[in-house]
Design a protein around this motif. Sequence first.
Motif, PDB file in Angstrom:
ATOM      1  N   GLU A  98       0.825  -1.212   0.000  1.00 17.79           N
ATOM      2  CA  GLU A  98       0.000   0.000   0.000  1.00 17.79           C
ATOM      3  C   GLU A  98       0.859   1.261   0.000  1.00 17.79           C
ATOM      4  N   THR A  99       2.060   1.190   0.540  1.00 19.13           N
ATOM      5  CA  THR A  99       2.903   2.373   0.675  1.00 19.13           C
ATOM      6  C   THR A  99       4.107   2.355  -0.265  1.00 19.13           C
ATOM      7  N   GLU A 100       4.119   1.446  -1.200  1.00 14.90           N
ATOM      8  CA  GLU A 100       5.279   1.278  -2.081  1.00 14.90           C
ATOM      9  C   GLU A 100       5.640   2.567  -2.828  1.00 14.90           C
ATOM     10  N   PHE A 101       4.644   3.240  -3.389  1.00 12.17           N
ATOM     11  CA  PHE A 101       4.916   4.461  -4.148  1.00 12.17           C
ATOM     12  C   PHE A 101       5.507   5.550  -3.255  1.00 12.17           C
ATOM     13  N   GLU A 102       4.920   5.761  -2.097  1.00 14.01           N
ATOM     14  CA  GLU A 102       5.411   6.804  -1.198  1.00 14.01           C
ATOM     15  C   GLU A 102       6.836   6.509  -0.722  1.00 14.01           C
ATOM     16  N   ARG A 103       7.103   5.254  -0.417  1.00 16.85           N
ATOM     17  CA  ARG A 103       8.443   4.883   0.031  1.00 16.85           C
ATOM     18  C   ARG A 103       9.464   5.055  -1.087  1.00 16.85           C
ATOM     19  N   ALA A 104       9.089   4.650  -2.317  1.00 16.88           N
ATOM     20  CA  ALA A 104       9.995   4.800  -3.461  1.00 16.88           C
ATOM     21  C   ALA A 104      10.268   6.279  -3.730  1.00 16.88           C
ATOM     22  N   ARG A 105       9.242   7.070  -3.614  1.00 11.58           N
ATOM     23  CA  ARG A 105       9.415   8.513  -3.850  1.00 11.58           C
ATOM     24  C   ARG A 105      10.344   9.132  -2.805  1.00 11.58           C
ATOM     25  N   ALA A 106      10.204   8.716  -1.554  1.00 10.56           N
ATOM     26  CA  ALA A 106      11.083   9.228  -0.499  1.00 10.56           C
ATOM     27  C   ALA A 106      12.531   8.812  -0.732  1.00 10.56           C
ATOM     28  N   VAL A 107      12.745   7.570  -1.162  1.00 13.15           N
ATOM     29  CA  VAL A 107      14.100   7.089  -1.460  1.00 13.15           C
ATOM     30  C   VAL A 107      14.670   7.872  -2.636  1.00 13.15           C
ATOM     31  N   TRP A 108      13.858   8.089  -3.669  1.00 13.29           N
ATOM     32  CA  TRP A 108      14.312   8.848  -4.832  1.00 13.29           C
ATOM     33  C   TRP A 108      14.686  10.274  -4.426  1.00 13.29           C
ATOM     34  N   ARG A 109      13.830  10.918  -3.643  1.00 12.83           N
ATOM     35  CA  ARG A 109      14.100  12.299  -3.210  1.00 12.83           C
ATOM     36  C   ARG A 109      15.381  12.412  -2.390  1.00 12.83           C
ATOM     37  N   SER A 110      15.608  11.455  -1.533  1.00 18.47           N
ATOM     38  CA  SER A 110      16.800  11.525  -0.688  1.00 18.47           C
ATOM     39  C   SER A 110      18.083  11.390  -1.510  1.00 18.47           C
ATOM     40  N   ARG A 111      17.981  10.749  -2.662  1.00 20.94           N
ATOM     41  CA  ARG A 111      19.166  10.533  -3.487  1.00 20.94           C
ATOM     42  C   ARG A 111      19.320  11.589  -4.592  1.00 20.94           C
ATOM     43  N   PHE A 112      18.198  11.990  -5.232  1.00 17.69           N
ATOM     44  CA  PHE A 112      18.310  12.791  -6.443  1.00 17.69           C
ATOM     45  C   PHE A 112      17.755  14.213  -6.345  1.00 17.69           C
ATOM     46  N   GLN A 113      16.695  14.454  -5.647  1.00 16.21           N
ATOM     47  CA  GLN A 113      16.091  15.779  -5.452  1.00 16.21           C
ATOM     48  C   GLN A 113      15.528  16.433  -6.721  1.00 16.21           C
ATOM     49  N   ARG A 141       6.060   5.530 -12.129  1.00 11.78           N
ATOM     50  CA  ARG A 141       5.188   6.530 -11.488  1.00 11.78           C
ATOM     51  C   ARG A 141       5.996   7.563 -10.718  1.00 11.78           C
ATOM     52  N   VAL A 142       7.054   7.136 -10.038  1.00  8.98           N
ATOM     53  CA  VAL A 142       7.885   8.082  -9.280  1.00  8.98           C
ATOM     54  C   VAL A 142       8.530   9.090 -10.228  1.00  8.98           C
ATOM     55  N   LEU A 143       9.091   8.613 -11.320  1.00  6.98           N
ATOM     56  CA  LEU A 143       9.746   9.524 -12.257  1.00  6.98           C
ATOM     57  C   LEU A 143       8.738  10.376 -13.017  1.00  6.98           C
ATOM     58  N   ALA A 144       7.559   9.851 -13.274  1.00  4.45           N
ATOM     59  CA  ALA A 144       6.515  10.652 -13.907  1.00  4.45           C
ATOM     60  C   ALA A 144       6.078  11.771 -12.962  1.00  4.45           C
ATOM     61  N   ALA A 145       5.973  11.458 -11.690  1.00  5.02           N
ATOM     62  CA  ALA A 145       5.605  12.479 -10.701  1.00  5.02           C
ATOM     63  C   ALA A 145       6.702  13.529 -10.573  1.00  5.02           C
ATOM     64  N   ALA A 146       7.921  13.157 -10.916  1.00  4.61           N
ATOM     65  CA  ALA A 146       9.039  14.099 -10.860  1.00  4.61           C
ATOM     66  C   ALA A 146       9.065  15.012 -12.081  1.00  4.61           C
ATOM     67  N   GLY A 147       8.206  14.704 -13.060  1.00  9.19           N
ATOM     68  CA  GLY A 147       8.118  15.571 -14.219  1.00  9.19           C
ATOM     69  C   GLY A 147       8.804  15.073 -15.457  1.00  9.19           C
ATOM     70  N   THR A 148       9.032  13.774 -15.548  1.00  7.93           N
ATOM     71  CA  THR A 148       9.669  13.236 -16.757  1.00  7.93           C
ATOM     72  C   THR A 148       8.672  12.364 -17.497  1.00  7.93           C
ATOM     73  N   PRO A 149       8.740  12.336 -18.824  1.00  6.36           N
ATOM     74  CA  PRO A 149       7.813  11.508 -19.595  1.00  6.36           C
ATOM     75  C   PRO A 149       8.138  10.027 -19.444  1.00  6.36           C
ATOM     76  N   ALA A 150       7.143   9.213 -19.566  1.00  3.30           N
ATOM     77  CA  ALA A 150       7.323   7.757 -19.484  1.00  3.30           C
ATOM     78  C   ALA A 150       7.479   7.214 -20.893  1.00  3.30           C
ATOM     79  N   ASP A 151       8.602   7.468 -21.545  1.00  4.36           N
ATOM     80  CA  ASP A 151       8.813   7.069 -22.930  1.00  4.36           C
ATOM     81  C   ASP A 151       9.739   5.877 -23.083  1.00  4.36           C
ATOM     82  N   ASP A 152      10.035   5.197 -22.006  1.00  8.01           N
ATOM     83  CA  ASP A 152      11.004   4.107 -22.066  1.00  8.01           C
ATOM     84  C   ASP A 152      10.374   2.794 -21.648  1.00  8.01           C
ATOM     85  N   GLU A 153       9.257   2.440 -22.212  1.00  8.97           N
ATOM     86  CA  GLU A 153       8.560   1.226 -21.837  1.00  8.97           C
ATOM     87  C   GLU A 153       9.425  -0.021 -22.017  1.00  8.97           C
ATOM     88  N   ASP A 154      10.382   0.009 -22.940  1.00  8.73           N
ATOM     89  CA  ASP A 154      11.221  -1.152 -23.184  1.00  8.73           C
ATOM     90  C   ASP A 154      12.283  -1.335 -22.117  1.00  8.73           C
TER      91      ASP A 154
END
Length: 157
Positions: A98-113, A141-154
């Motif tokens: 249930e919290t996977e997205f929020e946790r991933a986003r927090a990990v991403w933010r702590s590393r990349f900002q 979803r995390v990277l899309a929320a960060a403002g990047t397009p999801a163009d790398d489905e492969d």
Amino acid sequence: MMHPPPSLKARALRLLATREHSRAELERKLRAFEEAPGELAQALDALEAKGFIDAQRVAESVVHRRASRLGSARIRQELHDKGLDDDTVAEALAPLLETEFERARAVWRSRFQAAPADATERARQMRFLLARGFSGDVVRRVLAAAGTPADDEDFLP
């Protein structure tokens, strides 16, 4: 004055005093100290009967320690490596999904900002999150929320 070596039970209790251990972990760590066949199993049975060894507590401990930094897939693997059965693992991981997205986003933010500037940086950030056990969908979803397009489905599994 020479003291006799500690018993298997004493060694197991010493290990359990530092953190929760599964029965399989204790068997792996103490097998070398077993002097008679069946002695280790008997000692672990006694500790399990008294509640010193509990698979549910091991699972809860791992989830508590690792959930803020790792995704469900990595935690699942760690629990299986500790010798826990599928039902115990599934029960421990249920609240994490249930919290996977929020946790991933927090990990991403702590590393990349900041959102990646190009495809190379985006791939690096995706690999970072995937290596920590977050699913491909959550990473997208995390990277899309960060403002990047999801163009790398492969790229993602």
